[in-house]
Write an enzyme that holds these catalytic residues in place. Structure first.
Site, short mmCIF file in Angstrom:
data_model
loop_
_atom_site.label_atom_id
_atom_site.label_comp_id
_atom_site.label_asym_id
_atom_site.label_seq_id
_atom_site.Cartn_x
_atom_site.Cartn_y
_atom_site.Cartn_z
N HIS A 209 0.83 -1.21 0.00
CA HIS A 209 0.00 0.00 0.00
C HIS A 209 0.86 1.25 0.00
O HIS A 209 2.05 1.21 0.33
CB HIS A 209 -0.92 0.02 1.24
CG HIS A 209 -2.09 -0.90 1.14
ND1 HIS A 209 -2.00 -2.24 1.43
CD2 HIS A 209 -3.37 -0.67 0.77
CE1 HIS A 209 -3.18 -2.80 1.24
NE2 HIS A 209 -4.03 -1.88 0.84
N LYS B 210 -0.77 4.92 4.30
CA LYS B 210 -1.72 4.05 4.99
C LYS B 210 -1.26 3.80 6.42
O LYS B 210 -0.13 3.39 6.66
CB LYS B 210 -1.88 2.72 4.24
CG LYS B 210 -2.94 1.82 4.86
CD LYS B 210 -3.21 0.62 3.98
CE LYS B 210 -4.20 -0.34 4.61
NZ LYS B 210 -5.52 0.24 4.86
P1 NAP Z 1 -6.80 10.29 3.75
O1 NAP Z 1 -6.35 10.74 2.40
O2 NAP Z 1 -5.89 10.48 4.92
O3 NAP Z 1 -8.21 10.99 4.04
C1 NAP Z 1 -8.85 10.96 5.26
C2 NAP Z 1 -9.75 12.17 5.31
O4 NAP Z 1 -10.52 12.11 6.50
C3 NAP Z 1 -8.99 13.51 5.34
O5 NAP Z 1 -9.53 14.35 4.35
C4 NAP Z 1 -9.26 14.02 6.75
O6 NAP Z 1 -9.34 15.41 6.82
C5 NAP Z 1 -10.62 13.42 7.02
N1 NAP Z 1 -10.96 13.38 8.43
C6 NAP Z 1 -10.16 13.12 9.49
N2 NAP Z 1 -10.87 13.16 10.64
C7 NAP Z 1 -12.14 13.44 10.29
C8 NAP Z 1 -13.34 13.63 11.02
N3 NAP Z 1 -13.37 13.56 12.36
N4 NAP Z 1 -14.48 13.90 10.32
C9 NAP Z 1 -14.47 14.01 8.97
N5 NAP Z 1 -13.34 13.86 8.22
C10 NAP Z 1 -12.21 13.59 8.88
O7 NAP Z 1 -7.15 8.73 3.73
P2 NAP Z 1 -7.76 7.86 2.52
O8 NAP Z 1 -6.65 7.25 1.75
O9 NAP Z 1 -8.79 8.66 1.79
O10 NAP Z 1 -8.41 6.66 3.33
C11 NAP Z 1 -9.41 6.90 4.29
C12 NAP Z 1 -9.70 5.59 5.04
O11 NAP Z 1 -10.27 4.66 4.13
C13 NAP Z 1 -8.47 4.90 5.64
O12 NAP Z 1 -8.84 4.26 6.84
C14 NAP Z 1 -8.12 3.85 4.60
O13 NAP Z 1 -7.40 2.76 5.13
C15 NAP Z 1 -9.50 3.45 4.17
N6 NAP Z 1 -9.62 2.85 2.85
C16 NAP Z 1 -10.54 1.87 2.73
C17 NAP Z 1 -10.77 1.30 1.50
C18 NAP Z 1 -11.83 0.24 1.38
O14 NAP Z 1 -12.07 -0.25 0.25
N7 NAP Z 1 -12.49 -0.13 2.47
C19 NAP Z 1 -10.06 1.74 0.38
C20 NAP Z 1 -9.12 2.75 0.55
C21 NAP Z 1 -8.91 3.32 1.79
P3 NAP Z 1 -8.01 16.33 6.75
O15 NAP Z 1 -7.71 16.39 5.28
O16 NAP Z 1 -8.47 17.61 7.32
O17 NAP Z 1 -6.95 15.64 7.57
#
Ligand code: NAP
Length: 209
Positions: free
Chosen positions: A123, A127
């Protein structure tokens, strides 16, 4: 549907919002500093952080809104009890890419025929959790204790290999998520089925396919 997208400015959120809108949904983006105001919406989708997801989804359930959870690395067990209390469904999947779900199924089938398996999950360096939720879910489908190797490097999105070894042969089952648009069809499917799910937590896209 009118949908709240928690984490809309994140890497997944930025791919998901146009995908949900293109499918005809009306999306309200909620970021880290915004109040979780989802009153009157049809569903909420959370792709945030392991530290934020339980409070976010809890707030949505308390406002009567069922949820689809993509965030990995958090213990969602408390949400099962809360969702039952609220008589609402929560759907979570460690991987919303349909090809990854098929990889898990094929690996489970192959493990009945080849002696040993190991999982390599790769990844993006950002992550936070390791091993990935997909790798743990795959291992749970295979017999015995399956070793998992985690790689975190820039340039990667989400990739997994299941290597199955037998006498004189190796079977490799590999899935590559090449862009985050790969998660859109799985999230759309979960939203379509959400209201028909029983109250409480349902885990895994396999339950919907
Ligand atoms: P990311 O780029 O770090 O995005 C996370 C977002 O969440 C950021 O924009 C952050 O805001 C926001 N955030 C943090 N705290 C919050 C809150 N209390 N309320 C609302 N928004 C908040 O991460 P990502 O790559 O998009 O991944 C997000 C999650 O999905 C991770 O846990 C990842 O492992 C998971 N994921 C799952 C799958 C699946 O298929 N299930 C696929 C990919 C990723 P800021 O920008 O202000 O920090």
């Amino acid at each position: 549907m009118r949908i709240a997208l928690l984490g809309y400015r994140g890497k997944v959120g930025r791919a998901l919002q146009p995908g949900l809108e293109a499918a005809g949904h009306d999306v309200r983006g909620i970021g880290r500093e915004d109040p979780v105001d989802v009153q009157g919406l049809d569903a909420a989708v959370d792709f945030t952080t392991p530290g934020a997801v339980v409070a976010n989804v809890g707030a949505c359930l308390e406002q009567g809104v069922p949820c689809v959870v993509g965030t990995t690395g958090a213990d969602l067990a408390p949400l099962d009890a809360l969702a039952r209390d609220c008589s609402l469904p929560v759907f979570s999947a460690p991987n919303f890419a349909i090809g990854a779900v098929l990889m898990m199924r094929f690996a489970a089938e192959a493990s009945g025929h080849l002696a040993r398996a190991e999982i390599v999950e790769l990844h993006n360096e950002a992550k936070r959790d390791a091993p990935s939720g997909t790798a743990r879910a795959t291992a749970a489908l295979l017999p015995g204790e399956t070793p998992i190797h985690s790689v975190r490097l820039p340039g990667l999105v989400a990739h997994q290999e299941v290597l199955l070894g037998g006498e004189g042969q190796l079977l490799t089952i590999r899935h590559d998520t090449l862009s985050r648009e790969a998660f859109v069809p799985g999230v759309l499917l979960a939203l379509e089925r959400l209201r028909k799910l029983p109250p409480g937590l349902t885990v895994g896209l396999g339950a919907l396919l």
